[in-house]
Each structure stands twice: as C-alpha cells, then as structure tokens.
Scaffold this active site. Structure first.
Site, PDB file in Angstrom:
ATOM      1  N   ALA A  22       9.043  55.763  20.259  1.00  0.00           N
ATOM      2  CA  ALA A  22       9.978  54.898  20.991  1.00  0.00           C
ATOM      3  C   ALA A  22      11.091  54.410  20.076  1.00  0.00           C
ATOM      4  O   ALA A  22      11.470  53.245  20.091  1.00  0.00           O
ATOM      5  CB  ALA A  22       9.211  53.722  21.588  1.00  0.00           C
ATOM      6  N   VAL A  25      15.767  57.906  18.913  1.00  0.00           N
ATOM      7  CA  VAL A  25      15.926  59.125  19.701  1.00  0.00           C
ATOM      8  C   VAL A  25      15.119  59.027  20.996  1.00  0.00           C
ATOM      9  O   VAL A  25      15.651  59.220  22.092  1.00  0.00           O
ATOM     10  CB  VAL A  25      15.473  60.359  18.879  1.00  0.00           C
ATOM     11  CG1 VAL A  25      15.323  61.588  19.759  1.00  0.00           C
ATOM     12  CG2 VAL A  25      16.493  60.633  17.781  1.00  0.00           C
ATOM     13  N   THR A 102      10.546  61.917  10.994  1.00  0.00           N
ATOM     14  CA  THR A 102      10.272  62.976  10.018  1.00  0.00           C
ATOM     15  C   THR A 102      11.010  62.614   8.720  1.00  0.00           C
ATOM     16  O   THR A 102      11.987  63.273   8.357  1.00  0.00           O
ATOM     17  CB  THR A 102      10.757  64.347  10.535  1.00  0.00           C
ATOM     18  OG1 THR A 102      12.116  64.193  10.992  1.00  0.00           O
ATOM     19  CG2 THR A 102       9.913  64.871  11.670  1.00  0.00           C
ATOM     20  N   GLU A 174      23.931  57.816  17.299  1.00  0.00           N
ATOM     21  CA  GLU A 174      23.634  56.384  17.367  1.00  0.00           C
ATOM     22  C   GLU A 174      24.963  55.656  17.532  1.00  0.00           C
ATOM     23  O   GLU A 174      25.980  56.083  16.996  1.00  0.00           O
ATOM     24  CB  GLU A 174      22.940  55.909  16.090  1.00  0.00           C
ATOM     25  CG  GLU A 174      21.463  56.232  16.080  1.00  0.00           C
ATOM     26  CD  GLU A 174      20.764  55.664  14.858  1.00  0.00           C
ATOM     27  OE1 GLU A 174      21.021  54.512  14.487  1.00  0.00           O
ATOM     28  OE2 GLU A 174      19.965  56.399  14.254  1.00  0.00           O
ATOM     29  N   GLY A 282      26.527  57.667   6.109  1.00  0.00           N
ATOM     30  CA  GLY A 282      25.173  57.119   5.997  1.00  0.00           C
ATOM     31  C   GLY A 282      24.380  57.477   7.237  1.00  0.00           C
ATOM     32  O   GLY A 282      24.751  58.390   7.977  1.00  0.00           O
ATOM     33  N   CYS A 285      20.500  60.683   9.822  1.00  0.00           N
ATOM     34  CA  CYS A 285      20.679  62.115  10.124  1.00  0.00           C
ATOM     35  C   CYS A 285      21.341  62.919   9.018  1.00  0.00           C
ATOM     36  O   CYS A 285      20.765  63.899   8.531  1.00  0.00           O
ATOM     37  CB  CYS A 285      21.487  62.265  11.401  1.00  0.00           C
ATOM     38  SG  CYS A 285      20.487  61.951  12.842  1.00  0.00           S
ATOM     39  N   LYS A 348      27.148  52.414  10.423  1.00  0.00           N
ATOM     40  CA  LYS A 348      28.427  52.566  11.111  1.00  0.00           C
ATOM     41  C   LYS A 348      28.505  51.506  12.193  1.00  0.00           C
ATOM     42  O   LYS A 348      27.529  50.797  12.431  1.00  0.00           O
ATOM     43  CB  LYS A 348      28.573  53.968  11.696  1.00  0.00           C
ATOM     44  CG  LYS A 348      27.572  54.306  12.795  1.00  0.00           C
ATOM     45  CD  LYS A 348      27.913  55.662  13.406  1.00  0.00           C
ATOM     46  CE  LYS A 348      26.965  55.990  14.522  1.00  0.00           C
ATOM     47  NZ  LYS A 348      27.252  57.247  15.164  1.00  0.00           N
TER      48      LYS A 348
END
Ligand SMILES: NC(=O)c1ccc[n+]([C@@H]2O[C@H](COP(=O)([O-])OP(=O)(O)OC[C@H]3O[C@@H](n4cnc5c(N)ncnc54)[C@H](O)[C@@H]3O)[C@@H](O)[C@H]2O)c1
Length: 540
Positions: A22, A25, A102, A174, A282, A285, A348
């Site tokens: 949750a 993503v 991950t 995001e 940053g 990802c 960001k």
C-alpha cells in the site's frame, strides 16, 4: 484438478483484485482502478499495520495531489478496502498486483546496485501457500529482467495451482500519480507467449480498457516489459545529468543554462521535458533503477554498458557536491555555527517523499561542516526529516524543522532552495532580507526564484548554470570573511549562553562548541573540509 487460467479468468469472472503493497505505487493505482472499475472489488494489503491504519483513517500516509478527494469518492462507492488480512485477500482474488518495495541491497553480492528481492520472494511464497486456485500475478514493482521466471519457479515449488506471471511496470510519477494514472501516456503489459499468457494479458487489458484508450495499451513479451521501466528511468535521469553537466560549463563561461536548455529543447528531436538544470535528481526511481541497470549490465559482463549508465549517477553526485561546495566556498569557506534555512526537503514538488532526495545529500554535507540547518518543507513531516538525519551512533543531529518559512529564515546567513515548491516564489523576500544576517545569501538549487528581484533587494544570489554574481574585490572578500568568522564565533557564544530558544538546544550546544573550537575560517584551505565530507548516502 488443473483448470487452465484462460477458462477461469475471463473478464466476467475477474471480480476481485488484490493489491499487495500500500505504498506510493500500490495505493494510488488501486484508488484509480477502483474509481474506474466500479464492478470489481479491490483489496489492498500491506504487512505494515500502521500503513493500513493510516489508509483507513483520515490521515493518509503520504501526500499526492488529488488523492484524498478521489479516495473519498471511492470509499462511498464501497469497492475498495485496505486490510492486513493477506490470506483472505489473496484467496478471493483472481488477479494479484504486487507493488512491494525492492530497495537496493545493502550488503553481499551487488550491494548498492542490485535490488533486494526479499519482499518479492516472501510475497510469492505466501501467495503460493494460501492461493487455493489459479492466479494471475502481476509485477508492478520494478524488478530485474527475468524475475518473473524466478518467481514462477518459487511459486510452483510450493503450490500445485496454475499461475501466470505478468509484468505491468509503473510509469506514473510521484507528485502527479493520480492524473498520470487517470490519463497515462501508455500502459504496458508483458506476458508469456502461451495461450494462458495471452488470456491473462487480455484479463488485465480489459481492466485498463475501462478508462485507457486501447491504442495506449502496449502488450509485449515479459522481458521487454520488465526492462522498459529501467530503461525509461535511465533515459529520463540521463537527460537531467546531461543538462546538469552543461550547467557546470555555463557557470564557468557566463552562459545561462536556461537559455541553452530552451534553445535545444525547441528542437523536436530533443524536446523540452526533463531539461531543467538543478542541484540533481532524487527519488526512489531514478537512482535505484539506474543502479539496477548497471548491475544487470555487469551481471551479463558488459562493462562498457555498465560504465555508461553509471556515469549518469556519478554526474548527479558531482552536481550535488558542486552545489554544497558552492555554498561553503561563497560563505567565506565556513558555515560552522551558521544558521542556514533550507526551503524544501522533498525530492521534488507536490510530494511528501524524501527518499533519495538531493536535498538530503546536500544537507548532510553541510551538517558535516557544522552548519545549523533549519528545514522548512510544506509537505515533509518533521518526523520524516528526523528519520533522514538519524545518526548511526544515535547522537543528536544539527538539523531542526520549522513549519513557518519566515521563522526558518529569521537570523539565517543563507537561504537554500532545494525543492521547487511554487509557494516559495510567493514569499515576501523583502521581509526575509530584513530579518537575515548580512551579507544575506540565496543559493537557489532549482533556479526557482526571481534572481534579479532578489539582487535588487540586496541578496547575494547563486543559481545553477547561471552567470555568477560579480566577484568581490579581494579586500571586500577578506573583510567579509573576517566579519563572517567573527559573527560565527559570536553566534556560537550566544548559543552557549542559552540564547537560542527555537532550535534543539542540545544539538545547537554541541554545534556551538564545535564552532568555537574551529580553526578560524581565514586559515582554512578553500573547501578542504568539504571534500572529505562529500560522500553521499548509498554510494559505494
Ligand atoms: N515510487 C515510485 O514512484 C515508483 C514508480 C515506479 C516503480 N516503483 C517501484 O515500485 C515498487 C514499490 O515502490 P513504492 O515507492 O510504492 O514503495 P513504498 O515503500 O512506498 O511501498 C511499498 C509497500 O510495500 C509494503 N510491503 C513490503 N513487503 C511486504 C510484504 N511482504 N507484504 C505486504 N506488503 C509489503 C511496504 O510495507 C510498503 O508499504 C518498487 O519496486 C519501486 O522501485 C516506484
């Protein structure tokens, strides 16, 4: 008895979808899917009970524009729930979307580059244990190419039910996840080239077709889908590192990087996006996925490919270090004991996420230089900032948070703009200037503010890739340096005398003691301490 999936999972029977993870993503994607597929029941599970409690409360675990409003609508429709009951959510679902983290491996083979697939494997094992029937399992997390094959083997070693693994990488950003999900540039679904594979791809495609035009749904083989996400992030990051490399040249030559960026971006072969110079990229990802790509290339013994993509990360580190160096150098080679106001800590704008934030890396260098950092960010909580600066040895950090930007900047020697929040452009900088130490510096790591207007007020302003302010004469510079060093010592003295009401008293006291013990700034070699301090989190 074995029943082929393409019989079991037709769209008509796909009435239950389970989303595992949750986070940034899994949750926004589930909310959008639930809003667009009202006849399908979506159950989001997470092994972190606090996260589930937050989703079930009025206070969401993170900020995403438009998410709260959409969630409120979906809640009243009643086809979305958040739960810790993994087993029953999995058992009742025909389709399981896995969006667990991950992170980079911290130790062992591939440390700092390879993804840690621990969460993924444990989820695959647990699904296999409780499945109770055939499943379509969809990779939504970013995983290395061929993970689907490994996870199918894991599943089949535990469970006799049929499983089809699909890859459906997340391309939403995001900060605009909801609008990106509602209107994606593309949705990519990779599946095995078999009858069951194609039937399973069709099931997922039918779900997306509820709102995504068919022409925007790309189907492919599994491995193409797995590698496409890493490739997309690597290309985007590479553009940012490229323009940042040019920004360094602009500063030396008097060119203006924004003018260069505009001139090249109007070329339709290049395009305008991701060409804004800054203190660096940053977020979870770009850096993570670049590192995963480097690791893959190394694993397949392609050192030239690995070095190529690794240089994008190196350029990003160079840019962050260059910015931190600039702050120290221009502030007379000493920031020890000086209050620096940090505007923005999220990686960001429009997100509360500060994972892999460039702001964090810059702040860590300055903290190491004993600067007294006061962070103001409209969305990042003081708790998240505290966690980011928690030291391994448990000692107090020199960083504090302030909800009011004017208080954050009051008495500061410099303002550092580290996130491009638009509200910073609306601050009353005349008021800010009046309340600051002089000379009052602005280091704009996002080229966000109106530099000309700030200079007219009296600020000394530094941007990225911008012509630098005229150098002071040597005498002026020496006088200012001496004054600054004296001011630092005085400030440190005031702190020791207990005159620093707002900030963390223990941390300030320790910083002040160190500032008083410091060698006078005039005797320090330019940037000397910083070179030693400039090792960024996560770097090998
Ligand atoms: N954040 C992004 O913008 C973005 C974009 C594309 C892809 N990705 C990838 O998506 C994946 C998830 O990223 P994220 O940003 O959402 O991470 P996140 O940390 O925000 O969320 C992951 C969630 O998974 C949960 N989780 C971990 N192990 C679990 C388990 N065994 N059972 C149940 N829940 C478990 C965690 O508690 C957490 O809430 C990663 O692979 C990431 O690289 C992220």
């Amino acid at each position: 008895a074995y029943r082929p999936l393409h019989v079991v999972c037709t769209m008509a029977s796909c009435t239950n979808v389970c989303v595992i993870g949750a986070g940034h993503v899994g949750a926004p994607h589930a909310i959008v899917m639930a809003s667009k597929c009202p006849k399908v029941k979506f159950t989001v599970v997470d092994d972190d009970a606090r996260t589930i409690a937050a989703w079930n409360s009025g206070l969401l675990p993170f900020f995403e524009p438009g998410m709260q409003e959409l969630l409120d609508d979906v809640r009243s429709a009643g086809n979305l729930s958040f739960t810790s009951d993994f087993d029953s959510a999995v058992r009742t679902a025909e389709v399981i979307l896995v969006s667990v983290s991950t992170p980079l491996k911290k130790s062992g083979v591939g440390a700092g580059y390879a993804p840690n697939l621990e969460h993924w494997e444990s989820v695959a094992r647990r699904i296999a244990k409780v499945a109770g029937g055939p499943k379509i399992i969809v990779e939504r997390s970013t995983v290395p190419v061929t993970t689907a094959a490994s996870m199918t083997r894991v599943f089949k070693s535990v469970c006799s039910h049929e499983v089809v693994m699909l890859s459906n990488p997340e391309f939403a950003r995001e900060g605009s996840a909801i609008t990106d999900q509602l209107s994606p540039d593309r949705v990519m679904i990779g599946g095995p080239e078999s009858v069951e594979g194609e039937a399973s791809v069709a099931v997922l495609k039918a779900l997306y077709s509820s709102w995504v035009p068919t022409g925007r749904i790309i189907t492919s083989n599994l491995w193409s889908a797995e590698i496409s996400k890493l490739t997309a992030d690597a290309f985007l990051a590479q553009r940012i590192s490229s323009i940042n490399a040019i920004s360094a040249l602009c500063e030396k030559t008097g060119a203006d990087v924004d003018e260069v960026s505009y001139a090249i971006g109007v070329d339709s072969r290049i395009g305008r996006k991701c060409l804004t110079a800054s203190l660096g990229f940053g977020g979870v990802c770009y850096e993570t996925h670049l590192r995963n790509l480097v690791y893959l290339a190394r694993m397949y013994r392609m050192p030239v490919v690995a070095t190529y993509w690794d240089s994008v990360i190196k350029m990003n580190d160079y840019q962050k270090r260059r910015f931190a160096n600039l702050v120290v150098r221009e502030m007379f080679n000493t920031v020890g004991g000086k209050k620096l106001a940090v505007l923005g800590f999220a990686y960001k704008k429009n997100t509360s996420d500060c994972r892999f934030s460039a702001a964090l890396d810059v702040c860590k260098v300055l903290e190491n230089e004993q600067a007294l950092l006061v962070v103001h960010d409209p969305r990042v909580s003081a708790e998240a900032v505290g966690v980011a600066f928690t030291r391994d040895d448990g000692s107090a950090s020199l960083v504090s948070c302030e909800a009011d930007p004017y208080v954050a900047m009051e008495g500061a020697h410099a303002v550092l703009v580290l996130t491009e929040w638009e509200e910073f452009t609306r601050l009353d900088f005349k008021r800010v200037y009046a309340s600051m130490q002089k000379p009052a510096f602005v280091f704009d790591g996002r080229n966000l503010l109106d530099h000309k207007a700030l200079r007219e007020i009296g600020f000394k302003v530094y941007g990225i890739g911008k012509p630098q302010p005229p150098a002071e004469t040597e005498t002026e510079s020496a006088e200012a340096a001496a004054e600054s060093a004296a001011e630092s010592q005085k400030r440190a003295g005031r702190i020791l005398a207990g005159a620093a009401p707002k900030e963390n008293a223990a941390a300030l006291r320790a910083a002040a003691e160190r500032a008083l013990a410091q060698t006078p700034a005039s005797e320090q070699p330019a940037g000397g301490g910083l070179e030693r301090a400039a090792t960024f989190g996560g770097m090998a």
